[in-house]
Scaffold this motif. Structure first.
Motif, PDB file in Angstrom:
ATOM      1  N   TYR A  54      51.472   5.170  -8.714  1.00  0.00           N
ATOM      2  CA  TYR A  54      52.560   5.358  -7.748  1.00  0.00           C
ATOM      3  C   TYR A  54      52.025   5.409  -6.325  1.00  0.00           C
TER       4      TYR A  54
ATOM      5  N   GLU B  14      49.894  11.442 -10.579  1.00  0.00           N
ATOM      6  CA  GLU B  14      51.234  11.781 -10.095  1.00  0.00           C
ATOM      7  C   GLU B  14      52.083  12.401 -11.199  1.00  0.00           C
ATOM      8  N   GLU B  15      51.972  11.878 -12.408  1.00  0.00           N
ATOM      9  CA  GLU B  15      52.745  12.432 -13.528  1.00  0.00           C
ATOM     10  C   GLU B  15      52.329  13.862 -13.835  1.00  0.00           C
TER      11      GLU B  15
ATOM     12  N   VAL C 239      53.721  16.272 -11.000  1.00  0.00           N
ATOM     13  CA  VAL C 239      55.157  16.598 -11.042  1.00  0.00           C
ATOM     14  C   VAL C 239      55.520  17.357 -12.309  1.00  0.00           C
TER      15      VAL C 239
ATOM     16  N   ALA D 210      61.268  17.355  -8.116  1.00  0.00           N
ATOM     17  CA  ALA D 210      61.908  16.168  -7.541  1.00  0.00           C
ATOM     18  C   ALA D 210      61.677  16.120  -6.039  1.00  0.00           C
TER      19      ALA D 210
ATOM     20  N   ALA E  92      58.211  14.847  -5.460  1.00  0.00           N
ATOM     21  CA  ALA E  92      58.138  13.412  -5.728  1.00  0.00           C
ATOM     22  C   ALA E  92      58.768  12.621  -4.585  1.00  0.00           C
TER      23      ALA E  92
ATOM     24  N   LYS F 146      56.503  12.757  -1.477  1.00  0.00           N
ATOM     25  CA  LYS F 146      55.312  11.920  -1.607  1.00  0.00           C
ATOM     26  C   LYS F 146      55.644  10.422  -1.687  1.00  0.00           C
TER      27      LYS F 146
ATOM     28  N   TRP G 231      57.076   8.996  -4.320  1.00  0.00           N
ATOM     29  CA  TRP G 231      56.991   8.540  -5.719  1.00  0.00           C
ATOM     30  C   TRP G 231      58.403   8.456  -6.294  1.00  0.00           C
ATOM     31  N   THR G 232      59.217   7.596  -5.719  1.00  0.00           N
ATOM     32  CA  THR G 232      60.652   7.584  -6.023  1.00  0.00           C
ATOM     33  C   THR G 232      60.956   7.256  -7.486  1.00  0.00           C
TER      34      THR G 232
ATOM     35  N   LEU H 114      59.565   8.411  -9.985  1.00  0.00           N
ATOM     36  CA  LEU H 114      59.390   9.611 -10.813  1.00  0.00           C
ATOM     37  C   LEU H 114      60.514  10.625 -10.615  1.00  0.00           C
ATOM     38  N   VAL H 115      61.367  10.410  -9.616  1.00  0.00           N
ATOM     39  CA  VAL H 115      62.372  11.424  -9.280  1.00  0.00           C
ATOM     40  C   VAL H 115      63.363  11.640 -10.421  1.00  0.00           C
TER      41      VAL H 115
ATOM     42  N   ILE I 250      61.710  13.081 -13.749  1.00  0.00           N
ATOM     43  CA  ILE I 250      61.303  14.490 -13.701  1.00  0.00           C
ATOM     44  C   ILE I 250      62.515  15.398 -13.571  1.00  0.00           C
TER      45      ILE I 250
END
Length: 407
Positions: free
Chosen positions: A191, A350-351, A354, A367, A370, A373, A375-376, A378-379, A382
């Motif tokens: 990410y 990143e995983e 979060v 969120a 994420a 940062k 990391w959209t 992952l929003v 998560i």
């Protein structure tokens, strides 16, 4: 408390502060990149903590109790409107596995901390339950379990201070990790790499503002969201009270009876369970309601303000410094297990960040991080996985509390 500038019975002034500071925290997060990096949740919590410690607002007030008793229960269903179990598994199964591995770290830390400190920290069985639930889903579970186990006010306040200090510190650490070579060399960072290739966020908007942009929402949406939430809360607490009276509990009752009473007779457990069942059975209805996530998130921001208020740093060092040691053990256990097992099972950095954040702070802070940062992608996963933490954390925290109370 009586020496504060604002008095505990200044109801409208305190409500203006709670609602206003929550709004300001959201505004800062969405309009200033420095604030977006910290997240509005941290700004809400730390700002309230500072004002309480310098004597502007009181450490205790009936207004804060109202937030715990009414605002939090209303927020839970609104945030769970997307918690369709089938959808969570199909869209976020991999992240869900990591979330549960991270939760195992919380449980391990709670057990280790309890047996190390139970003889020197009064009420640690109740604190253990609250912190286990809180660190598998966030502050909402803390509120639910402190009410369930009827923890004394001073103990709750001390635990809140220890929790908030450690949580804020841990969030700062998690925010810094992506810039530390030790971690980026040992974990893949897809990410971050994708964002770097795209040139980052070159717009004047913060990532939070981009994510929480204006959406089409009608009066009907607001009415259905709030009305459905009230209905779920009312039904859940009514059913829980009925079970609490129906199923006997106490010292003369066997373990099964006490466990069933604790599970079925708990309003917060019933609320999360009933909402999850309703959302899974009627996904089209709940997914068709727009604005529930926004309303629920704003209510949780008010809650973040409230949990920062009792955080008297002087009191924690005077009355319960070992609680800081306990929450440190729990958080460090979560971090170690998350990153070690994340590395073993080849999750990205990143995983892992979060997932650990979702355990310690809940889906809202995860969120927010994420989003901050960039990391959209992952929003949404998560948020889906983290909302399940409200349910799982309550059950695990209840079990831990019942077990610890036997010592």
């Amino acid at each position: 408390m009586e020496n504060s500038l604002v008095q505990p019975d200044d109801v409208w002034i305190l409500w203006a502060f709670l609602a206003g500071w929550a709004a300001i925290s959201i505004y800062l997060e969405q309009n200033y990149k420095w604030a977006s990096k910290f997240s509005g949740a941290i700004i809400a919590l730390v700002g309230a903590m500072i004002l309480a410690n310098v004597g502007v607002i009181p450490l205790e007030s009936p207004v804060y109790d109202t937030v715990w008793e009414y605002v939090v229960p209303l927020a839970i269903p609104l945030l769970l409107f997307q918690a369709n179990i089938r959808k969570i598994w199909s869209e976020s199964g991999r992240l869900l596995m990591l979330f549960f591995l991270s939760a195992a770290g919380t449980v391990a830390g709670a057990i280790i901390g309890f047996f190390l400190l139970k003889d020197v920290v009064p009420g640690l069985d109740q604190v253990g339950a609250m912190m286990t639930g809180s660190y598998i889903g966030g502050g909402v579970n803390f509120a639910a379990l402190s009410a369930k186990f009827e923890a004394p006010g001073e103990l709750v306040s001390s635990a809140v201070v220890a929790d908030n200090l450690m949580m804020a510190l841990y969030f700062f650490i998690l925010m810094a990790l992506p810039a530390i070579g030790f971690f980026t060399k040992r974990f893949k960072t897809p990410y971050m790499d994708e964002r770097a290739e795209a040139g980052g966020n070159n717009s004047d908007q913060t990532d939070a503002a981009s994510y929480w942009g204006r959406k089409e929402m009608s009066l009907q949406d607001i009415g259905l969201a709030v009305g459905t939430s009230f209905g779920l809360v009312a039904a859940s607490f009514f059913i829980a009270d009925w079970f609490a009276e129906l199923i006997p509990a106490g010292e003369d009752v066997n373990i099964l009876g006490n466990v069933l009473n604790g599970i079925l007779g708990d309003g917060y457990l019933m609320l999360t369970t009933l909402t999850m069942i309703a959302v899974t059975l009627f996904p089209r209805y709940f997914e068709g309601i727009r604005g529930a996530q926004e309303i629920g998130t704003y209510l949780i921001y008010i809650f973040f303000v409230v949990i920062g208020i009792p955080a008297s740093i002087v009191l924690i060092f005077q009355n319960a410094p070992l609680l800081l040691v306990f929450v440190f053990i729990v958080v460090m256990s979560n971090m170690i297990v998350s990153f070690v097992l994340g590395r073993v099972f080849k999750f990205s950095l990143e995983e892992v960040i979060v997932a650990s954040n979702a355990n310690i702070g809940g889906p809202t802070t995860a969120a927010a991080m994420a989003i901050a940062k960039g990391w959209t992608k992952l929003v949404v996963p998560i948020l889906l996985v983290g909302t399940l933490g409200y349910i799982v954390g309550n059950y695990i925290g209840t079990g831990i509390g019942v077990w610890f109370s036997g010592f």
